[in-house]
Design a protein around this motif. Structure first.
Motif: not given
Length: 286
Positions: A88, A153, A106-107, A21, A71-72
């Motif tokens: 996600v 993220v 976030g992956d 981040t 997170i997005y």
């Protein structure tokens, strides 16, 4: 001596969880476009494979739409649409099998043991099937996709110093009046406007585990306040110097609609920033 050890742990706390981040904060988000690679994913991402070690999976999978408010929250809408309903990683507990294998929040999960997965439900079904066959998550192969470095993220959580008993809008006069708490703004286990404080990340992980198991109450202590109707008393993080500390602390103060003044501090500016940004987003929910 106790405060020195606590300060060291606070400094270390941002290294793993917030490196991505912090590195991305100064990068521009990609231009909204329909560009995808030959596998149908947004261009610029990184594909990688992992084999899970033993232990619990310790991860929550959500759809891109579900994580668009946490997170997005700083990700372009076009990017989220390109991910369709793919699973996600919305949360990962410390020292879980996913965490130790290098999977980041976030992956995106693309395959479980060579089987394509299109959404969180199908991904968890494949993981449970493989786990039941092996009696463990150990050795399960996952094909993952990491978003481009320009995608932010966002994690609004960190181990910080806190004070919420004194009604005064000023900061405590000594560093010993603060308490170390793991602060979470919103998160997948709460609504976006809530601020929750746990004793540490381990307690937060336990609370999340019990939340996922749909238990009526969590067994760990947690302090919670709604930020709806509240306001930020510090337009930007301020500094406070204490004789017992070698370096200044950065702090913010937020007042709830009932007038409670919540103070949150961290020895590093990058440590308080995720909380500061999370509070600002929470106040906009009003």
């Amino acid at each position: 001596p106790g405060m020195v050890k606590r300060q060291k742990s606070l400094r270390a706390s941002i290294v793993r969880s917030f490196r991505k981040t912090v590195e991305n904060n100064n990068k521009e988000a990609p231009v909204d476009s329909d560009a995808v690679d030959d596998k149908g994913m947004p261009v610029g991402g990184e594909y990688y494979e992992v084999k899970l070690p033993g232990g619990t999976f310790g991860t929550v999978l959500h759809s891109p739409t579900q994580v668009s408010k946490n997170i997005y929250c700083r990700v372009p809408e076009a990017f989220i649409k390109k991910l369709e309903s793919r699973p996600v990683v919305a949360y990962s507990s410390s020292e879980s099998a996913a965490d130790r294998s290098g999977i980041s929040i976030g992956d995106v999960v693309l395959k479980v043991q060579d089987n394509d997965v299109q959404n969180p439900k199908s991904a968890m079904a494949e993981l449970r099937k493989e786990c039941n066959e092996r009696c463990s998550f150990k050795g399960i192969k996952l094909v993952m996709w990491k978003p481009p470095s320009s995608i932010n993220v966002t994690l609004s959580e960190n181990q910080c110093m806190t004070e919420y008993h004194i009604r005064s809008h000023g900061v405590p006069t000594t560093s010993f009046e603060w308490k170390s708490k793991y602060v979470v703004i919103g998160g997948i286990g709460s609504t976006p406007d809530m601020i929750n404080m746990y004793y540490g990340k381990r307690d937060y992980d336990k609370a999340m585990s019990e939340h996922i198991a749909k238990k009526p109450r969590v067994s760990v202590k947690v302090k919670s306040w709604s930020l709806l109707g509240g306001h930020l008393l510090t337009p930007k993080p301020k500094m406070v110097h204490y004789a017992a500390q070698k370096t200044p602390w950065y702090y913010i103060i937020v007042a709830t609609h009932k007038g409670k003044a919540i103070k949150i501090a961290h020895p590093l500016l990058d440590g308080i920033k995720p909380i500061f940004e999370g509070v600002k987003r929470a106040l906009k929910q009003d």
